[in-house]
Design an enzyme around this catalytic site. Structure first.
Site, mmCIF file in Angstrom:
data_model
loop_
_atom_site.group_PDB
_atom_site.id
_atom_site.type_symbol
_atom_site.label_atom_id
_atom_site.label_comp_id
_atom_site.label_asym_id
_atom_site.label_seq_id
_atom_site.Cartn_x
_atom_site.Cartn_y
_atom_site.Cartn_z
ATOM 1 N N HIS B 223 0.711 -1.211 -0.088
ATOM 2 C CA HIS B 223 -0.055 -0.025 -0.103
ATOM 3 C C HIS B 223 0.914 1.172 0.100
ATOM 4 C CE1 HIS B 223 -1.679 -3.369 2.675
ATOM 5 N NE2 HIS B 223 -2.534 -3.278 1.336
ATOM 6 N N GLU B 284 -2.718 -4.879 -6.167
ATOM 7 C CA GLU B 284 -3.638 -5.687 -5.297
ATOM 8 C C GLU B 284 -4.730 -5.791 -5.567
ATOM 9 O OE1 GLU B 284 -3.775 -4.205 -0.988
ATOM 10 O OE2 GLU B 284 -4.412 -6.177 -0.393
#
Lengths: 346, 346
Positions: B223, B284
């Site tokens: 992230h 992701e």
């Protein structure tokens, strides 16, 4: 005019810490606890603690007024009980009040709340009211995690906090969401716990209807909003997946970010993705980062330089960020000068 | 070639979740727990779960290989005990292994570890070794908080974790630091807990000498590194105040960031402040944010578009981010093709 909405009295005279140590030593025997009057700090000591510190930096950096509150990392709400926290908050808030009296052009007060783990936030109301009505303070710092890194309180959007919010709304004061030190070895205080708390609070607001219940309630998320602006797309996307309203409706009338981001690319990102109406200038000097950046030759926390350097920022937006938004978000400051405000309470 | 270093099997057939429910229902009566063999999923079901999902998106977005691991939010290490976690990890890892066998050009395996709160990480070694040596997996996901939001484990830099790191170093596999779901009502899982864990891990690495003890150990902070790049100046400044070495020496030989940042300004900041050698392309998908951004008309998690749009990024840096770094950080993948690697283990 440039208002710095986020400053703490990190340079308070050593007598304050000594008082705190006596208080902590007496936690199990309150009869031995020091009285408020036992804190003896002369005006000259206060002046000495600021002249070559925050005041010099205001002058050097060309900022005018700092919204000034007790040192965040020293709030340490996890220590002792609610009586401990109340006495400590009173002492700290009184000291900030004296600072504002001595330098009425330079500082306006923001208060620490006597939070204590597991204690209903109602207990903070009398001290908040005292600070606002008697000391002329214009906002408060609200700790979403008085446990200091164990996160045992309900989210900020839970009804647990509503009585305090009712008082905040009534007094028309905003809160800066600001944790204190970390007692959890996983979390470095200023490097992880502070930033995580900001991100956490933003996500709590995003998933709740708090601002339907309190349409005028206002929060400042410090440290540039934690990770929120960097992940603005993620947050817009999560809100969308959750069928939440657009940010403008969901939280941008109530949630603000400060500019405590200590490099230019970060500030530039913040100004790019967050509407100018929602950004308040701040530096948190003298705080988490005290050094000089060898890449620029200036203090990391000299955030004015970063904002000044963003050449594409319209003048109107710059004015809002430096001054206008702070006056709007802190209506008890409003259109007045710091001197006028302080004169009414000293 | 474009390698996506961060994908989870979020679309696994419903039978997997049903198996997990049976397992959870039998926590207090292990005799009733389902066996590994009781999970009946046909190859056609696996194909159906991927064809119109990850595989279609790979094709549409023009990415080639995904480093694929079990669904992160389902790891839920807090459930049951270490036996529960081991059985669940084996089932999940086996399923990912089958995916790689069915689509050897498209997926390479990364494993879930059978962590359990308070259990020494040594317990993960056999499953890690099995996944790497027998299933051909090239890395693992390491959860810094198996409690799910209560943060009771020692920091990742504590000797508590060293036996696992010794095995990682021996096998030459990196770990992605990745929490699972949150059981703490303060933390939204993908909005707060994930991002906070990334920030927390970065700060743990910054304050430790872990990489003196393990010079070849490598972590990917997903992230986009949580809040770290947005606050890069803060982190450089904190490290400097703490008299830590410069980042290049302190952690940039060991710590990497992925590009799971779901808007262009965020990606641009990441590419500006973090050296290109330390960034690995990732999306992701299909993960935390599944919608289409109305501002762009494309999926938020179509991160290739953001990287492609950064016109100032040198070709050499782009190649590193899309492919070269992943081959270097995951040396068991190394210079091979996914097909070659998978062929050796199926």
């Amino acid at each position: 005019m440039i208002i710095d909405c986020h400053g703490h009295y990190t340079t308070a005279p050593a007598a304050l810490e000594a008082w705190r140590k006596l208080q902590i030593a007496a936690i199990d025997d309150p009869a031995r606890a020091p009285s408020r009057a036992a804190l003896a700090i002369g005006d000259d000591e206060i002046r000495a603690s600021l002249e070559n510190a925050q005041l010099r930096m205001q002058r050097e950096r060309g900022t005018d007024v700092t919204f000034f509150s007790p040192r965040a990392s020293f709030m340490a709400h996890h220590i002792g009980n609610e009586r401990t926290s109340l006495a400590w908050s009173q002492v700290c808030n009184d000291l900030v009040h004296r600072v504002c009296g001595l330098y009425p052009d330079n500082f306006v007060g923001v208060c620490q709340l006597p939070q204590s783990p597991g204690v209903r936030p109602e207990n903070c109301i009398p001290e908040l009211v005292r600070c606002v009505r008697e000391l002329g303070m214009i906002g408060c710092n609200l700790n979403p995690d008085p446990s200091g890194g164990h996160w045992k309180e309900p989210p900020l959007t839970d009804r647990w906090w509503y009585p305090l919010y009712e008082t905040m709304a009534e007094l028309d004061v905003p809160a800066m969401v600001h944790v204190s030190t970390s007692c959890n070895p996983c979390f470095h205080a200023t490097g992880a716990h502070y930033i995580n708390a900001d991100t956490t609070a933003f996500m709590q607001f995003l998933t709740s209807d708090l601002f339907r219940d309190f349409p005028t309630l206002r929060f400042i998320i410090p440290h540039g909003g934690g990770a929120a602006p960097y992940h603005w797309g993620r947050y817009r996307g999560i809100a969308q997946d959750l069928k939440r309203p657009p940010f403008a409706e969901l939280l941008l009338k109530n949630v603000y970010f400060d500019t405590c981001v200590y490099h230019r690319p970060g500030i530039e990102l913040l100004l790019k993705v967050v509407p100018a109406d929602n950004i308040l200038f701040a530096s948190e000097m003298i705080g988490a980062v005290r050094g000089v950046d060898p890449e620029t030759g200036h203090h990391y926390d000299d955030t004015r330089r970063y904002v000044d350097a963003i050449e594409w920022l319209p003048a109107e937006a710059r004015q809002k960020i430096f001054e206008g938004n702070a006056r709007r978000v802190f209506p008890r400051f409003g259109t007045r000068s710091a001197r006028e405000l302080n004169a009414a309470f000293h």
